[in-house]
Scaffold this active site. Sequence first.
Site, mmCIF file in Angstrom:
data_model
loop_
_atom_site.group_PDB
_atom_site.id
_atom_site.type_symbol
_atom_site.label_atom_id
_atom_site.label_comp_id
_atom_site.label_asym_id
_atom_site.label_seq_id
_atom_site.Cartn_x
_atom_site.Cartn_y
_atom_site.Cartn_z
ATOM 1 N N GLY A 1 0.636 -1.421 -0.347
ATOM 2 C CA GLY A 1 -0.239 -0.195 0.096
ATOM 3 C C GLY A 1 0.860 0.966 -0.587
ATOM 4 O O GLY A 1 2.245 1.225 0.463
ATOM 5 N N GLN B 1 2.499 9.929 1.448
ATOM 6 C CA GLN B 1 4.356 9.411 1.368
ATOM 7 C C GLN B 1 4.778 9.801 0.597
ATOM 8 O O GLN B 1 6.366 9.293 0.421
ATOM 9 C CB GLN B 1 3.802 7.917 1.641
ATOM 10 C CG GLN B 1 3.714 7.263 2.837
ATOM 11 C CD GLN B 1 3.686 5.897 2.413
ATOM 12 O OE1 GLN B 1 2.567 5.451 2.395
ATOM 13 N NE2 GLN B 1 4.118 4.921 3.370
ATOM 14 N N CYS C 1 6.435 -0.049 7.150
ATOM 15 C CA CYS C 1 5.812 1.476 6.500
ATOM 16 C C CYS C 1 6.493 2.017 5.695
ATOM 17 O O CYS C 1 7.724 2.005 5.791
ATOM 18 C CB CYS C 1 4.837 2.046 7.369
ATOM 19 S SG CYS C 1 4.506 3.772 6.155
ATOM 20 N N LEU C 2 6.565 1.790 4.320
ATOM 21 C CA LEU C 2 7.273 2.336 3.571
ATOM 22 C C LEU C 2 8.104 3.829 4.280
ATOM 23 O O LEU C 2 9.131 3.976 3.168
ATOM 24 C CB LEU C 2 6.638 2.404 2.497
ATOM 25 C CG LEU C 2 6.668 1.185 1.475
ATOM 26 C CD1 LEU C 2 5.877 1.203 0.264
ATOM 27 C CD2 LEU C 2 7.831 0.210 1.150
ATOM 28 N N HIS D 1 -4.851 1.660 7.374
ATOM 29 C CA HIS D 1 -3.427 2.120 7.939
ATOM 30 C C HIS D 1 -3.062 3.750 6.445
ATOM 31 O O HIS D 1 -2.741 4.171 6.701
ATOM 32 C CB HIS D 1 -2.163 1.071 7.504
ATOM 33 C CG HIS D 1 -1.125 1.093 7.552
ATOM 34 N ND1 HIS D 1 0.279 0.786 8.282
ATOM 35 C CD2 HIS D 1 -0.397 1.863 6.491
ATOM 36 C CE1 HIS D 1 0.853 1.244 7.598
ATOM 37 N NE2 HIS D 1 1.067 2.324 6.816
ATOM 38 N N GLU D 2 -3.815 2.892 5.279
ATOM 39 C CA GLU D 2 -3.277 3.693 4.081
ATOM 40 C C GLU D 2 -4.647 4.746 4.238
ATOM 41 O O GLU D 2 -3.865 6.244 4.049
ATOM 42 C CB GLU D 2 -3.710 3.140 2.984
ATOM 43 C CG GLU D 2 -3.095 2.202 2.698
ATOM 44 C CD GLU D 2 -1.211 2.436 2.453
ATOM 45 O OE1 GLU D 2 -0.827 3.594 2.214
ATOM 46 O OE2 GLU D 2 -0.079 1.561 2.818
ATOM 47 N N HIS E 1 -3.025 6.980 6.854
ATOM 48 C CA HIS E 1 -1.944 8.321 5.861
ATOM 49 C C HIS E 1 -2.849 9.177 5.685
ATOM 50 O O HIS E 1 -2.211 10.549 6.211
ATOM 51 C CB HIS E 1 -1.320 7.589 5.222
ATOM 52 C CG HIS E 1 0.151 7.524 5.711
ATOM 53 N ND1 HIS E 1 1.178 7.804 6.347
ATOM 54 C CD2 HIS E 1 0.136 5.437 5.167
ATOM 55 C CE1 HIS E 1 1.775 6.740 6.079
ATOM 56 N NE2 HIS E 1 1.524 5.491 5.752
#
Length: 172
Positions: free
Chosen positions: A45, A50, A94-95, A136-137, A140
């Site tokens: 994701g 991000q 997380c990226l 989660h996304e 963000h």
Amino acid sequence: MKLPILIHPDPRLKKACAPVPDLSDDLRALAKDMLETMYDAPGIGLAAPQVGVLSRLIVLDCQKDENSAPRPLVMFNPEIVALSEDVNVYEEGCLSIPDQYAEVTRPEAVTVAWLDEAGNPQEEEFDGLWATCVQHEIDHLNGKLFIDYLKPLKRQMITRKMVKLKREMARP
């Protein structure tokens, strides 16, 4: 085109994003670039903040079965419209917080409404990993990171590691 992913702490990761007023070719191109970036990372994701864009756009693909075709989803203005009372605990990463993982408790299933790339309204119920990922996304988009669910000491420890990582990455 692969995009650079912001690393925590970055003030853009803590800002709430504006709704997408209408879909433009630029936004569709951004979604395509975000999918390429996510697959390359590799991740399941990615949210627009991000990559430094404060718009309500997420991409995800939680298809982990090697015998199944990829299922990339692009969601403009995603919104959780229903939550299950049952919860799940997943070890999240997380990226924007590389190589750091922690268990987070979230609703086991969610129903999400969004606009697809053609501007059509969509609604789907997700469970398991898909439910965790979409929550989660969407977090963000609201300026919230998975570490915000952790106890302060653990959150500070991860943040210090990220500050150190950013310093190391900035060195020539």
